[in-house]
Write a protein that holds these residues in place. Structure first.
Motif, short mmCIF file in Angstrom:
data_model
loop_
_atom_site.label_atom_id
_atom_site.label_comp_id
_atom_site.label_asym_id
_atom_site.label_seq_id
_atom_site.Cartn_x
_atom_site.Cartn_y
_atom_site.Cartn_z
N LYS A 48 28.49 49.20 -26.64
CA LYS A 48 27.11 49.15 -27.11
C LYS A 48 26.66 50.45 -27.75
CE LYS A 48 25.21 45.45 -24.37
NZ LYS A 48 24.14 45.02 -23.50
N SER A 49 27.35 51.54 -27.46
CA SER A 49 26.98 52.82 -28.05
C SER A 49 27.90 53.19 -29.21
CB SER A 49 26.99 53.92 -26.98
OG SER A 49 28.29 54.07 -26.46
N ALA A 50 28.70 52.24 -29.68
CA ALA A 50 29.62 52.51 -30.79
C ALA A 50 28.83 52.93 -32.02
CB ALA A 50 30.45 51.26 -31.09
N ALA A 51 29.40 53.84 -32.75
CA ALA A 51 28.71 54.40 -33.92
C ALA A 51 28.57 53.38 -35.05
CB ALA A 51 29.46 55.63 -34.42
N ASP A 52 29.51 52.47 -35.18
CA ASP A 52 29.50 51.52 -36.29
C ASP A 52 29.17 50.11 -35.79
OD1 ASP A 52 29.92 49.96 -38.51
OD2 ASP A 52 31.97 50.63 -38.86
N PRO A 53 27.92 49.69 -35.92
CA PRO A 53 27.54 48.37 -35.42
C PRO A 53 28.26 47.21 -36.11
CG PRO A 53 25.66 49.48 -36.44
CD PRO A 53 26.79 50.43 -36.47
N MET A 54 28.63 47.37 -37.36
CA MET A 54 29.35 46.30 -38.06
C MET A 54 30.76 46.13 -37.49
SD MET A 54 27.16 45.00 -39.95
CE MET A 54 28.12 43.88 -40.91
N GLN A 55 31.40 47.24 -37.18
CA GLN A 55 32.73 47.16 -36.57
C GLN A 55 32.62 46.52 -35.19
OE1 GLN A 55 34.68 50.91 -35.85
NE2 GLN A 55 36.67 49.94 -35.58
#
Length: 106
Positions: A48-55
């Motif tokens: 949920k804290s990933a930098a790339d929401p599309m990925q």
């Protein structure tokens, strides 16, 4: 977790506890339970804290496409429309994919 919360988890639990299945199928179901739980933990703690929401969206879609096959797989076996050998083959593919998913291999 309650099996009513997830049809995927519920199907894996049913497979792991069905006395008609041999150890290969039971082992795969157990690995699937572990990979499913690990993927859920990864999502809550890191995903949920990933930098790339599309990925992240692509990862979630990929995981969903894989686990959505599990309940139907169980139904086909339970309704005697699939042999145990075919269940093991298909479940093995799904579990391998789940284990390769981020956080899926404990």
């Amino acid at each position: 977790m309650n099996t009513e919360d997830s049809p995927y988890f519920a199907a894996l639990v049913r497979m792991a506890s069905d006395d008609r299945l041999g150890w290969d199928a039971i082992s795969l179901a157990g690995r699937g339970i572990s990979a499913y739980a690990s993927a859920q933990i990864w999502m809550l703690e890191e995903g949920k804290s990933a930098a790339d929401p599309m990925q992240l969206a692509d990862l979630i879609e990929d995981f969903g496409t894989s686990v959505e096959r599990i309940p139907d797989l169980w139904r086909r076996f339970n309704d005697e429309r699939m042999s145990e050998a075919n269940l093991v083959l298909e479940l093995g593919e799904i579990v391998a994919h789940m284990e390769a998913w981020p956080g899926g291999n404990p």
